[in-house]
Design an enzyme around this catalytic site. Structure first.
Site, PDB file in Angstrom:
ATOM      1  N   SER A 109      12.336  -8.850   0.762  1.00  0.00           N
ATOM      2  CA  SER A 109      11.651  -9.200   2.009  1.00  0.00           C
ATOM      3  C   SER A 109      11.607 -10.707   2.270  1.00  0.00           C
ATOM      4  O   SER A 109      11.767 -11.143   3.393  1.00  0.00           O
ATOM      5  CB  SER A 109      10.253  -8.597   2.042  1.00  0.00           C
ATOM      6  OG  SER A 109       9.433  -9.215   1.083  1.00  0.00           O
ATOM      7  N   GLU A 149      12.077   0.920  -7.774  1.00  0.00           N
ATOM      8  CA  GLU A 149      11.946   1.286  -6.362  1.00  0.00           C
ATOM      9  C   GLU A 149      13.164   0.880  -5.539  1.00  0.00           C
ATOM     10  O   GLU A 149      13.473   1.509  -4.526  1.00  0.00           O
ATOM     11  CB  GLU A 149      10.664   0.681  -5.780  1.00  0.00           C
ATOM     12  CG  GLU A 149      10.647  -0.842  -5.798  1.00  0.00           C
ATOM     13  CD  GLU A 149       9.228  -1.414  -5.611  1.00  0.00           C
ATOM     14  OE1 GLU A 149       8.311  -0.910  -6.284  1.00  0.00           O
ATOM     15  OE2 GLU A 149       9.052  -2.343  -4.825  1.00  0.00           O
ATOM     16  N   HIS A 175      -5.334   0.132  -5.060  1.00  0.00           N
ATOM     17  CA  HIS A 175      -4.189  -0.652  -4.584  1.00  0.00           C
ATOM     18  C   HIS A 175      -4.651  -1.698  -3.590  1.00  0.00           C
ATOM     19  O   HIS A 175      -5.335  -1.371  -2.619  1.00  0.00           O
ATOM     20  CB  HIS A 175      -3.146   0.259  -3.924  1.00  0.00           C
ATOM     21  CG  HIS A 175      -1.896  -0.470  -3.538  1.00  0.00           C
ATOM     22  ND1 HIS A 175      -1.286  -0.317  -2.325  1.00  0.00           N
ATOM     23  CD2 HIS A 175      -1.152  -1.371  -4.221  1.00  0.00           C
ATOM     24  CE1 HIS A 175      -0.202  -1.096  -2.285  1.00  0.00           C
ATOM     25  NE2 HIS A 175      -0.107  -1.748  -3.414  1.00  0.00           N
ATOM     26  N   HIS A 176      -4.324  -2.947  -3.860  1.00  0.00           N
ATOM     27  CA  HIS A 176      -4.579  -4.049  -2.932  1.00  0.00           C
ATOM     28  C   HIS A 176      -3.260  -4.689  -2.547  1.00  0.00           C
ATOM     29  O   HIS A 176      -2.803  -5.617  -3.220  1.00  0.00           O
ATOM     30  CB  HIS A 176      -5.451  -5.139  -3.574  1.00  0.00           C
ATOM     31  CG  HIS A 176      -6.870  -4.727  -3.821  1.00  0.00           C
ATOM     32  ND1 HIS A 176      -7.707  -5.432  -4.656  1.00  0.00           N
ATOM     33  CD2 HIS A 176      -7.603  -3.693  -3.333  1.00  0.00           C
ATOM     34  CE1 HIS A 176      -8.903  -4.854  -4.669  1.00  0.00           C
ATOM     35  NE2 HIS A 176      -8.861  -3.790  -3.886  1.00  0.00           N
ATOM     36  N   GLU A 177      -2.620  -4.193  -1.510  1.00  0.00           N
ATOM     37  CA  GLU A 177      -1.474  -4.918  -0.964  1.00  0.00           C
ATOM     38  C   GLU A 177      -2.054  -6.041  -0.114  1.00  0.00           C
ATOM     39  O   GLU A 177      -2.758  -5.766   0.855  1.00  0.00           O
ATOM     40  CB  GLU A 177      -0.596  -3.973  -0.131  1.00  0.00           C
ATOM     41  CG  GLU A 177       0.526  -4.664   0.622  1.00  0.00           C
ATOM     42  CD  GLU A 177       1.442  -5.489  -0.271  1.00  0.00           C
ATOM     43  OE1 GLU A 177       2.126  -4.902  -1.123  1.00  0.00           O
ATOM     44  OE2 GLU A 177       1.455  -6.734  -0.137  1.00  0.00           O
ATOM     45  N   GLU A 179       5.103  -6.823 -11.792  1.00  0.00           N
ATOM     46  CA  GLU A 179       6.437  -6.389 -11.395  1.00  0.00           C
ATOM     47  C   GLU A 179       7.322  -7.632 -11.523  1.00  0.00           C
ATOM     48  O   GLU A 179       8.011  -7.786 -12.524  1.00  0.00           O
ATOM     49  CB  GLU A 179       6.412  -5.844  -9.976  1.00  0.00           C
ATOM     50  CG  GLU A 179       7.763  -5.300  -9.563  1.00  0.00           C
ATOM     51  CD  GLU A 179       7.825  -5.026  -8.074  1.00  0.00           C
ATOM     52  OE1 GLU A 179       8.444  -4.042  -7.699  1.00  0.00           O
ATOM     53  OE2 GLU A 179       7.279  -5.822  -7.282  1.00  0.00           O
ATOM     54  N   HIS A 184       2.125  -7.011  -8.383  1.00  0.00           N
ATOM     55  CA  HIS A 184       3.490  -6.919  -7.850  1.00  0.00           C
ATOM     56  C   HIS A 184       3.794  -8.149  -6.998  1.00  0.00           C
ATOM     57  O   HIS A 184       2.905  -8.650  -6.299  1.00  0.00           O
ATOM     58  CB  HIS A 184       3.662  -5.637  -7.034  1.00  0.00           C
ATOM     59  CG  HIS A 184       3.948  -4.456  -7.908  1.00  0.00           C
ATOM     60  ND1 HIS A 184       5.031  -3.628  -7.726  1.00  0.00           N
ATOM     61  CD2 HIS A 184       3.313  -4.002  -9.009  1.00  0.00           C
ATOM     62  CE1 HIS A 184       5.032  -2.701  -8.663  1.00  0.00           C
ATOM     63  NE2 HIS A 184       4.000  -2.890  -9.452  1.00  0.00           N
ATOM     64  N   GLU A 185       5.044  -8.598  -7.098  1.00  0.00           N
ATOM     65  CA  GLU A 185       5.508  -9.830  -6.406  1.00  0.00           C
ATOM     66  C   GLU A 185       4.735 -11.090  -6.774  1.00  0.00           C
ATOM     67  O   GLU A 185       4.583 -11.983  -5.932  1.00  0.00           O
ATOM     68  CB  GLU A 185       5.497  -9.652  -4.870  1.00  0.00           C
ATOM     69  CG  GLU A 185       6.365  -8.545  -4.353  1.00  0.00           C
ATOM     70  CD  GLU A 185       5.638  -7.218  -4.285  1.00  0.00           C
ATOM     71  OE1 GLU A 185       4.413  -7.203  -4.081  1.00  0.00           O
ATOM     72  OE2 GLU A 185       6.311  -6.183  -4.454  1.00  0.00           O
ATOM     73  N   GLU A 228      13.430 -10.673  -7.277  1.00  0.00           N
ATOM     74  CA  GLU A 228      13.845  -9.276  -7.146  1.00  0.00           C
ATOM     75  C   GLU A 228      15.342  -9.121  -6.906  1.00  0.00           C
ATOM     76  O   GLU A 228      15.782  -8.161  -6.273  1.00  0.00           O
ATOM     77  CB  GLU A 228      13.001  -8.598  -6.064  1.00  0.00           C
ATOM     78  CG  GLU A 228      11.519  -8.613  -6.452  1.00  0.00           C
ATOM     79  CD  GLU A 228      10.618  -7.782  -5.557  1.00  0.00           C
ATOM     80  OE1 GLU A 228      11.118  -7.173  -4.598  1.00  0.00           O
ATOM     81  OE2 GLU A 228       9.406  -7.741  -5.831  1.00  0.00           O
TER      82      GLU A 228
HETATM   83  C1  NOJ Z   1       6.073  -3.562  -3.159  1.00  0.00           C
HETATM   84  C2  NOJ Z   1       5.668  -2.975  -4.464  1.00  0.00           C
HETATM   85  O1  NOJ Z   1       6.545  -3.364  -5.471  1.00  0.00           O
HETATM   86  C3  NOJ Z   1       5.639  -1.487  -4.297  1.00  0.00           C
HETATM   87  O2  NOJ Z   1       5.402  -0.877  -5.561  1.00  0.00           O
HETATM   88  C4  NOJ Z   1       4.605  -1.111  -3.277  1.00  0.00           C
HETATM   89  O3  NOJ Z   1       4.637   0.270  -3.089  1.00  0.00           O
HETATM   90  C5  NOJ Z   1       4.896  -1.802  -1.956  1.00  0.00           C
HETATM   91  N1  NOJ Z   1       5.094  -3.195  -2.149  1.00  0.00           N
HETATM   92  C6  NOJ Z   1       3.768  -1.629  -0.969  1.00  0.00           C
HETATM   93  O4  NOJ Z   1       2.661  -2.355  -1.404  1.00  0.00           O
HETATM   94 CA    CA Z   2       8.312  -5.216  -5.328  1.00  0.00          CA
END
Ligand code: NOJ
Ligand code: CA
Length: 713
Positions: A193, A506, A411-413, A500, A481-482, A170
């Site tokens: 991060s 963002e 969404h699965h963070e 991503e 993502h990530e 990133e």
């Molecule tokens: C990073 C992701 O790229 C973003 O799209 C998301 O909103 C946040 N993490 C929270 O999960």
């Molecule tokens: Ca990200």
């Protein structure tokens, strides 16, 4: 067609044997040979000019002699393949794969006689090669401790690079000669991060290069499976680049068992930058689609409860309390902070908007318990992926969405607690299916658990694929993502729609952001391996609109945000702004509503990494064309001859342009819209503001429109 080389071999001494291979058009030529130490070497030329000078190959193995020298050649085989195939979705309907192949079998001069095969595929636009470790008595289980693969370049090429890193892609791009690369510039990018920079002279792949002689060279890999990602270490005096793999928690690179193979190493080369973007080598080197049923996989446009969290108008978490325990907290008793984004009412408002404007999906982030302490704690049990916050009514929303023909996106963070996710994934996917979700956005923000692993190591590479496979069994599409950056695996697993794995839009909401040249570099780097969920379409450019005094802003004009739907290819495109901002600019929003996400054909009209890019694409199963043109911080003009249009048809073109006085910094939201008739003979000439762009939709004109409109000049 196969030709064996065993007979011919007897005529040479094994040590100095050289085999060559040319591309189907004869312009690229590869030499393979063993040097005096029995080390495999290759060389690559284009039109007889060197692209890659003598470069070593092979791997090192823990507690054992490696497989990089002491070889003799047992034999070689050549073959030619010319086929075409249809991706489930993509930049074109059919893709041709035409290459000459050379398979070299090597055997080490040692009692175990360990064997390794190197397979080369030479296309007109570049080279792919990989190492294969056949099943054999002398080699069963082994641990890769490093890779010797080199790309020895002819000079101090200009490079578009980000720091070599085990955990993140990133960064924003730097453009310098190889001798001036200093990856430590990334050490101060605190907005990312987790950063694990490898060394000052390390860069990531895809690496985009340009030589003084005008060769565009892209170094990358294809089909990254069961192996760590490849970074490159630069020798800044000799311009020799060597593979640097991502280690695991113990410092090992890969645990393999024969038969096994490495990912493909790739060199894409052309004198024309457009050819780099048109190359399909990465996809062609990947395995065909592994799914028999693909009807359920659908390219889609979506909106979501999302930008508000990044712009600071809403929160993911429902309460502000921290130090919560997933198992023992009474979530119903928590005091809401009044800023929670993912409420039932807000989701209904988004579903209504999506239905009204023809969007396929609505993403909702922050719907599930756990967000109060999700970030930065290296905590394993943060989310369970099945328990909604008390103010998010899953059942009611399921019916509301179904009634409107819109699909909610899950969404699965994982907060990078991957062990936790692996334990809960089955149940989470089953929950999705029960509640009408067909697509999931996954996320891996934070330090990885198992602790000590990296985002781009072998264990995680296998994890992302496990998720894609498991999702496919449930007929679920993925937007990761990530993750590690993609390497064309979406050919094999087309339910893995996008990643991503790069610096998305963002970053403009809460950091120094993405400089105006960023989106002109992404297609030559990050996008080489597959689609990016960049999340374009931000109309409200400056964040001070939400937070007085904020200096954060998107580093483009509004018109350029529209152009990105064409220049940054993805089968999954978000209209990322708050929906109320689309209501403010309904005429510009029309382009996002019209633009396609799956293509019959794509034409790269003009391209220079870091400077500009113009692409025209024809929508699949439709006569409509769309054009996107973008520039960096310089004002430019983009010229597009519409000779790709059907000669017998008159079209209506709608041009979404920067206003004369537009500028990404001073006046980013000034746009104008021009409409007129065009034919295959028309040529569009469009002015792009500094940091600006232009988007065009071209659709067959109805008889009534032909009378009402004039010809565009
Ligand atoms: C990073 C992701 O790229 C973003 O799209 C998301 O909103 C946040 N993490 C929270 O999960
Ligand atoms: Ca990200």
């Amino acid at each position: 067609m196969k030709k064996s080389g065993f007979l011919m071999l007897m005529l040479f001494s094994a040590r100095l044997l050289a085999v060559d291979l040319v591309s189907p058009d004869g312009r690229l030529a590869l030499d393979f040979y063993l040097d005096a130490s029995g080390a495999p070497c290759y060389r690559l030329t284009l039109d007889s000019q060197p692209v890659i000078l003598e470069s070593r190959m092979g791997i090192t193995i823990r507690d054992n002699p490696g497989l990089f020298d002491g070889f003799k050649v047992l034999g070689f085989e050549r073959s030619t393949t010319d086929e075409s195939w249809e991706p489930v979705w993509g930049e074109e309907r059919r893709i041709r794969s035409h290459y000459n192949e050379l398979e070299v079998t090597l055997e080490r001069v040692e009692p175990e006689k360990r064997r390794m095969i190197i397979r080369f595929r030479l296309f007109d636009d570049g080279l792919g090669f990989r190492y294969e470790f056949p099943r054999q008595p002398g080699l069963g289980y082994f641990i890769v401790s490093g890779e010797k693969t080199q790309f020895n370049l002819t000079g101090d090429h200009l490079a578009w690079w980000i720091p070599g890193d085990y955990d993140t892609n990133e960064y924003d791009y730097a453009t310098t000669p190889l001798s001036k690369v200093d990856a430590m510039r990334g050490a101060k990018m605190y907005e990312i991060s987790v950063r694990s920079i490898i060394a000052p002279n390390a860069v990531q792949t895809p690496l985009m290069l340009k030589s003084r002689e005008g060769f565009y060279i892209n170094l990358f890999e294809a089909g990254l499976v069961n192996y760590p990602a490849m970074n490159l270490l630069i020798d800044q005096r000799t311009f020799s680049l060597t593979a640097a793999l991502v280690p695991d928690a113990l410092g090992n690179m890969a645990y393999l068992q024969t038969p096994e193979k490495s990912p493909w190493r790739t060199v894409i080369v052309s004198r024309d930058a457009r050819e780099i973007l048109a190359s399909r080598i990465i996809l062609n080197l990947n395995e065909p689609c592994a799914l028999t049923e693909t009807e359920w996989i659908r390219p889609q446009k979506y909106i979501g409860i999302w930008w508000g969290m990044h712009a600071g108008t809403a929160s993911w978490n429902m309460a502000d309390t921290s130090n919560l325990k997933l198992v023992s907290t009474d979530w119903n008793a928590l005091k809401p902070n009044g800023r929670h984004g993912a409420t039932t009412a807000e989701t209904k408002r988004y579903l209504d908007f999506a239905a009204r404007h023809g969007f396929d999906g609505v993403l909702v982030e922050g719907w599930n318990i756990g967000w109060e302490d999700w970030f930065g704690n290296w905590k394993e049990e943060v989310f369970d992926f099945v328990t909604p916050y008390p103010d998010f009514d899953v059942e009611a929303l399921q019916h509301y969405a179904e009634e409107r023909g819109v699909r909610l996106i899950m969404h699965h963070e994982t907060s990078a607690a991957v062990t936790n996710y692996e334990r809960r994934m089955q149940e989470a996917f089953a929950f999705m299916k029960r509640h009408g979700y067909h697509t999931v956005k996954t996320g891996y923000v934070g330090r990885i658990i198992p602790r000590g692993e990296h985002h781009d190591g072998q264990w995680m590479v296998n994890h992302y694929l496990r998720v894609a496979r498991e999702a496919a069994r449930h007929e679920i599409m993925i937007d990761a993502h990530e993750p590690v950056r993609p390497t064309g695996l979406h050919r094999t697993w087309p339910n893995w729609l996008a990643c991503e794995a790069g610096r998305g839009n963002e970053y403009n909401a809460w950091s120094g952001g993405n400089p105006p040249d960023h989106e002109t570099i992404l297609p030559f780097t990050r996008l080489m391996g597959g689609p990016m969920d960049y999340t374009p379409g931000i109309f409200q450019i400056r964040m001070e609109y939400y937070k007085p005094g904020s200096t954060f802003q998107v580093h483009t004009t509004l018109a350029k945000q529209l152009a990105l739907y064409v220049t940054l290819y993805s089968p999954l495109q978000m209209a990322a702004d708050l929906i109320e901002n689309y209501d403010r600019f309904p005429d510009a929003f029309q382009f996002i509503k019209d633009v396609a996400v799956d293509w019959e054909e794509s034409r790269i009209i003009a391209a220079e990494p870091g400077d500009y890019l113009t692409i025209a694409r024809k929508a699949k199963d439709s006569p409509n064309w769309f054009v996107g043109a973008i520039t960096d911080e310089q004002a430019r003009s983009a010229t597009v001859a519409l000779d790709f249009l059907d000669p017998g048809t008159t079209y209506i073109a709608t041009l979404y342009l920067d206003s004369k006085e537009a500028h990404w910094q001073n006046n980013p939201m000034a746009y104008r819209i021009q409409k007129g008739l065009v034919t295959a003979k028309s040529v569009l000439k469009m002015a792009l503001a500094p940091g600006g762009g232009a988007a065009v939709s071209i659709m067959p004109a109805a008889a009534s429109e032909m009378k009402a409109l004039r010809k565009l000049k």
